[in-house]
Motif scaffolding. Structure first.
Motif, PDB file in Angstrom:
ATOM      1  N   ASP A  76       0.845  -1.327   0.437  1.00 37.63           N
ATOM      2  CA  ASP A  76       0.534   0.192  -0.177  1.00 37.63           C
ATOM      3  C   ASP A  76       0.605   1.325  -0.219  1.00 37.63           C
ATOM      4  OD1 ASP A  76      -1.904  -1.144  -0.557  1.00 37.63           O
ATOM      5  OD2 ASP A  76      -2.435  -1.789   1.732  1.00 37.63           O
ATOM      6  N   GLU A  77       2.379   1.005   0.189  1.00 39.14           N
ATOM      7  CA  GLU A  77       2.386   2.434   0.765  1.00 39.14           C
ATOM      8  C   GLU A  77       4.347   2.167   0.942  1.00 39.14           C
ATOM      9  OE1 GLU A  77       2.199   6.474   2.914  1.00 39.14           O
ATOM     10  OE2 GLU A  77       3.192   5.167   4.143  1.00 39.14           O
ATOM     11  N   VAL A  78       5.114   2.911   0.547  1.00 32.72           N
ATOM     12  CA  VAL A  78       6.957   2.963   0.594  1.00 32.72           C
ATOM     13  C   VAL A  78       7.078   4.512   0.682  1.00 32.72           C
ATOM     14  CG1 VAL A  78       8.842   1.876   0.082  1.00 32.72           C
ATOM     15  CG2 VAL A  78       6.836   0.555  -1.015  1.00 32.72           C
ATOM     16  N   ARG A  79       7.709   4.445   2.676  1.00 33.67           N
ATOM     17  CA  ARG A  79       8.318   5.373   2.661  1.00 33.67           C
ATOM     18  C   ARG A  79       9.888   4.951   2.972  1.00 33.67           C
ATOM     19  NH1 ARG A  79       5.703  10.077   4.169  1.00 33.67           N
ATOM     20  NH2 ARG A  79       3.065   9.276   4.028  1.00 33.67           N
ATOM     21  N   VAL A  80      11.131   6.107   2.208  1.00 29.55           N
ATOM     22  CA  VAL A  80      12.612   5.764   2.528  1.00 29.55           C
ATOM     23  C   VAL A  80      12.583   6.816   3.119  1.00 29.55           C
ATOM     24  CG1 VAL A  80      14.928   5.609   1.379  1.00 29.55           C
ATOM     25  CG2 VAL A  80      12.686   4.426   0.389  1.00 29.55           C
ATOM     26  N   ASP A  81      13.526   6.467   4.604  1.00 29.38           N
ATOM     27  CA  ASP A  81      13.197   7.726   5.715  1.00 29.38           C
ATOM     28  C   ASP A  81      12.543   8.543   5.538  1.00 29.38           C
ATOM     29  OD1 ASP A  81      16.724   6.534   6.636  1.00 29.38           O
ATOM     30  OD2 ASP A  81      17.319   7.865   5.074  1.00 29.38           O
ATOM     31  N   ARG A  82      11.345   8.365   5.967  1.00 22.20           N
ATOM     32  CA  ARG A  82      10.475   8.733   6.516  1.00 22.20           C
ATOM     33  C   ARG A  82       8.790   9.879   4.601  1.00 22.20           C
ATOM     34  NH1 ARG A  82      12.390  11.140  10.725  1.00 22.20           N
ATOM     35  NH2 ARG A  82      12.229   9.740  12.250  1.00 22.20           N
ATOM     36  N   GLN A  83      10.239   9.447   3.772  1.00 20.67           N
ATOM     37  CA  GLN A  83       9.893  10.012   2.278  1.00 20.67           C
ATOM     38  C   GLN A  83       8.822   9.152   1.585  1.00 20.67           C
ATOM     39  OE1 GLN A  83       9.682  13.465   1.774  1.00 20.67           O
ATOM     40  NE2 GLN A  83      10.362  13.858   4.062  1.00 20.67           N
ATOM     41  N   ARG A  84       7.733   9.274   1.154  1.00 22.31           N
ATOM     42  CA  ARG A  84       6.936   8.079   0.338  1.00 22.31           C
ATOM     43  C   ARG A  84       8.336   8.440  -0.938  1.00 22.31           C
ATOM     44  NH1 ARG A  84       1.352   7.202  -0.532  1.00 22.31           N
ATOM     45  NH2 ARG A  84       0.280   8.064   1.575  1.00 22.31           N
ATOM     46  N   ALA A  85       7.756   7.299  -1.438  1.00 19.99           N
ATOM     47  CA  ALA A  85       8.926   6.696  -2.245  1.00 19.99           C
ATOM     48  C   ALA A  85       8.034   5.590  -3.164  1.00 19.99           C
ATOM     49  CB  ALA A  85      10.185   5.490  -1.648  1.00 19.99           C
ATOM     50  N   ASP A  86       8.388   6.421  -4.604  1.00 21.99           N
ATOM     51  CA  ASP A  86       8.149   5.191  -5.945  1.00 21.99           C
ATOM     52  C   ASP A  86       8.653   4.089  -6.034  1.00 21.99           C
ATOM     53  OD1 ASP A  86       6.510   7.065  -6.679  1.00 21.99           O
ATOM     54  OD2 ASP A  86       7.834   7.850  -8.284  1.00 21.99           O
ATOM     55  N   PHE A  87       6.932   2.984  -5.996  1.00 17.59           N
ATOM     56  CA  PHE A  87       7.220   1.514  -6.038  1.00 17.59           C
ATOM     57  C   PHE A  87       5.972   0.851  -7.455  1.00 17.59           C
ATOM     58  CE2 PHE A  87       3.514  -0.210  -4.498  1.00 17.59           C
ATOM     59  CZ  PHE A  87       2.997   1.110  -3.733  1.00 17.59           C
ATOM     60  N   THR A  88       7.434  -0.612  -7.604  1.00 15.73           N
ATOM     61  CA  THR A  88       6.184  -2.080  -8.539  1.00 15.73           C
ATOM     62  C   THR A  88       6.513  -2.020  -8.065  1.00 15.73           C
ATOM     63  OG1 THR A  88       8.351  -1.613  -9.564  1.00 15.73           O
ATOM     64  CG2 THR A  88       6.843  -0.408 -10.568  1.00 15.73           C
ATOM     65  N   HIS A  89       5.909  -3.230  -7.940  1.00 11.11           N
ATOM     66  CA  HIS A  89       5.478  -4.842  -7.291  1.00 11.11           C
ATOM     67  C   HIS A  89       4.831  -6.074  -8.179  1.00 11.11           C
ATOM     68  CE1 HIS A  89       3.974  -8.037  -4.364  1.00 11.11           C
ATOM     69  NE2 HIS A  89       4.964  -7.838  -4.434  1.00 11.11           N
ATOM     70  N   ARG A  90       6.196  -6.793  -8.964  1.00  8.73           N
ATOM     71  CA  ARG A  90       6.434  -7.594  -9.524  1.00  8.73           C
ATOM     72  C   ARG A  90       6.545  -8.593  -9.974  1.00  8.73           C
ATOM     73  NH1 ARG A  90       6.325  -3.647 -14.141  1.00  8.73           N
ATOM     74  NH2 ARG A  90       5.115  -2.027 -13.507  1.00  8.73           N
TER      75      ARG A  90
ATOM     76  N   GLY B 118      26.871   4.473   2.145  1.00  4.11           N
ATOM     77  CA  GLY B 118      27.476   4.074   3.107  1.00  4.11           C
ATOM     78  C   GLY B 118      26.392   4.391   4.434  1.00  4.11           C
ATOM     79  N   ALA B 119      25.327   5.192   3.885  1.00  2.00           N
ATOM     80  CA  ALA B 119      24.124   5.403   4.333  1.00  2.00           C
ATOM     81  C   ALA B 119      23.316   4.710   4.578  1.00  2.00           C
ATOM     82  CB  ALA B 119      23.109   6.429   3.292  1.00  2.00           C
ATOM     83  N   THR B 120      22.979   4.706   6.597  1.00  3.90           N
ATOM     84  CA  THR B 120      22.063   4.230   6.586  1.00  3.90           C
ATOM     85  C   THR B 120      20.878   4.217   6.207  1.00  3.90           C
ATOM     86  OG1 THR B 120      23.543   3.058   8.874  1.00  3.90           O
ATOM     87  CG2 THR B 120      21.636   2.278   9.053  1.00  3.90           C
ATOM     88  N   PHE B 121      20.158   3.892   5.565  1.00  3.11           N
ATOM     89  CA  PHE B 121      18.628   4.225   6.235  1.00  3.11           C
ATOM     90  C   PHE B 121      17.060   4.047   6.370  1.00  3.11           C
ATOM     91  CE2 PHE B 121      18.070   2.102   1.487  1.00  3.11           C
ATOM     92  CZ  PHE B 121      19.006   1.255   1.362  1.00  3.11           C
ATOM     93  N   LYS B 122      16.444   4.152   6.528  1.00  4.30           N
ATOM     94  CA  LYS B 122      15.575   3.244   6.866  1.00  4.30           C
ATOM     95  C   LYS B 122      14.439   3.127   5.991  1.00  4.30           C
ATOM     96  CE  LYS B 122      15.202   4.322  11.839  1.00  4.30           C
ATOM     97  NZ  LYS B 122      16.019   3.374  12.215  1.00  4.30           N
ATOM     98  N   ILE B 123      13.740   1.597   5.487  1.00  3.52           N
ATOM     99  CA  ILE B 123      12.511   1.671   4.511  1.00  3.52           C
ATOM    100  C   ILE B 123      11.411   0.867   5.250  1.00  3.52           C
ATOM    101  CG2 ILE B 123      12.110   0.728   2.282  1.00  3.52           C
ATOM    102  CD1 ILE B 123      15.241  -0.560   2.643  1.00  3.52           C
ATOM    103  N   GLU B 124      10.286   1.627   4.890  1.00  2.00           N
ATOM    104  CA  GLU B 124       8.791   1.389   5.598  1.00  2.00           C
ATOM    105  C   GLU B 124       8.020   1.253   4.497  1.00  2.00           C
ATOM    106  OE1 GLU B 124       7.839   4.240   8.802  1.00  2.00           O
ATOM    107  OE2 GLU B 124       5.882   4.342   8.316  1.00  2.00           O
TER     108      GLU B 124
END
Ligand SMILES: [Zn+2]
Length: 445
Positions: free
Chosen positions: A77-91, A106-112
């Motif tokens: 339903d929704e993907v965020r990367v470092d709290r920002q909405r991100a485009d995605f496809t799922h196939r 090297g950055a540490t990031f969060k995918i929600e």
């Protein structure tokens, strides 16, 4: 579909979302490594609906303008990367994500990721693997490719920490791999929180939902619990009655048990084979008969906690390091518990293998033969041949230090060969080449 549009997205080199695993090339993704999974799940047993939020903490190993994860047929339903909405496809089992702005090297990031749907197992050459509905509950058995059936993951043999929070209707017991942190009972549902702090491969994460009674199996030492249908309590207590002794015997041979607790789940359905998860093993009701007929499997699954779970193969082609060792543990337990000696099992299975065409080099059996009994039995025979060559004392010292030095890491066959070489002055190359690299069955000693 993927190729052209992916290249258009920018900086990630072609092929970066492919796994390095030779047997599961369609699983696993490049460009980052996962440090931690935080899964917040709600499961409705009656309708088989799973709603989840996954927060994945990852570290980029290159600059990422896009990246992918493995996820089966659940709806995103929704993907965020470092709290920002991100485009995605799922196939086709791939969740491809294009963050708002690239993630730096090297950055540490969060995918929600918010997702939901009716979880179904991943179909493939090994049958249906992963989240599976039971008659009255659910189980997860993901080896080797089922993890994406219930959570988005980088489905490779790379380890991460996990926190799993899962709610289900109160009559059900929920057991997940990890230490139980809390259990909170609401009006109709109960929320269970499990923390898996030891590094764990996604395929070894598991959730078990059923009308189970929780039983303590051993006081003192490693905590041993079981989740069992109440009507099978008595027969379970008999058939698993020697598990604490098996634990003690394996600890004496392999070194300290690598987790804080061990949980056995008996599903109220028939299962073809028991299966290991991290700090857990899952059996079917058909593995209980009141006569300890399947006790060898109790030893086998427990041994996987050392060989398979704490030490996890770095690539599926090294599978004999899991299955050969767990099979040999069956023979060792038989030996120390007054059953046939390990050597008698070795003779029996040597004869069994000799009667078959020599078709498998077990150091790389091929994806279709990964779970072939020949890999299991010949793997165990390889260890027996090694034991005969180096002697009792060196053999068990070698096993214990193998488990200790690679605890909670991944391992390969060549690492094992190098490790074993430290425990003898003579070369083991001929032994390993004959037993592991060539299909022909070598003489036993
Ligand atoms: Zn096994």
């Amino acid at each position: 579909m993927a190729g052209q549009s992916d290249r258009d997205l920018g900086m990630t080199p072609p092929g970066a979302d492919r796994s390095t695993d030779s047997y599961l090339p369609e699983h696993g993704n490049g460009g980052y490594r996962v440090l931690h999974y935080d899964l917040d799940l709600d499961y409705r047993v009656v309708t088989n609906r799973l709603a989840g939020k996954a927060i994945i903490t990852a570290q980029a190993v290159q600059s990422l303008s896009r990246f992918s994860l493995d996820l089966g047929r659940l709806r995103v339903d929704e993907v965020r990367v470092d709290r920002q909405r991100a485009d995605f496809t799922h196939r086709a089992g791939k969740l491809r994500i294009k963050p708002d702005k690239p993630v730096g090297y090297g950055a540490t990031f969060k995918i929600e990721i918010r997702y939901a749907g009716a979880p179904v197992p991943i179909a493939g050459r090994w049958g249906d693997i992963g989240w599976d509905e039971l008659t009255d509950g659910a189980l997860v058995a993901s080896q080797p490719n089922g993890a994406p059936s219930w959570f988005p993951c980088n489905d490779r043999l790379e380890k991460a920490g996990f926190l799993v929070r899962i709610s289900a209707a109160t009559p059900y017991t929920v057991v997940a791999t990890g230490d139980l942190v809390s259990r909170r009972r609401g009006a109709t549902s109960t929320t269970w929180v499990y923390e898996r702090s030891e590094p764990t491969a996604p395929y070894l994460m598991s959730v078990q939902v059923g009308r189970y009674e929780l039983i303590e199996l051993a006081a003192g030492g490693v905590i041993q619990r079981a989740a069992v249908p109440p009507r099978l309590r008595t027969v379970f207590r008999h058939d698993f009655g020697r598990q604490p002794e098996i634990m003690a015997a394996l600890e004496a041979m392999f070194g300290p048990y690598p987790f804080r607790e061990y949980v056995v789940v008996v599903a109220d359905d028939d299962l073809d084979d028991p299966i290991e998860a991290q700090g857990m093993a899952v059996f079917g009701r058909n593995h209980l008969d009141g006569q300890r007929t399947h006790e060898r499997l109790v030893a086998h699954e427990l041994a996987h906690q050392w060989f398979g779970n704490s030490l996890t193969v770095a690539d599926w082609r090294h599978i004999w390091l899991n299955e050969g060792f767990a099979t040999y543990a069956e023979w060792l337990w038989s030996d120390v518990s007054g059953g046939p000696l390990a050597g008698a099992h070795a003779n029996h299975w040597y004869g069994w293998l000799a009667a078959r065409p020599a078709a498998v080099a077990i150091a790389d059996p091929g994806v279709d033969r990964m779970f072939d009994p020949m890999v299991y039995k010949r793997g165990a025979l390889t260890l027996h041949a090694l034991r005969l060559r180096v002697g009792e004392k060196a053999f068990f010292a070698m096993l214990r230090s193998w488990a200790a030095e690679h605890r909670h890491r991944t391992v390969t066959t060549s690492q094992f060969r190098n490790h074993a070489a430290r425990f003898t002055t003579e070369s083991l190359d001929d032994l390993f080449t004959a037993w592991l690299d060539r299909p022909e069955l070598p003489p036993m000693s």
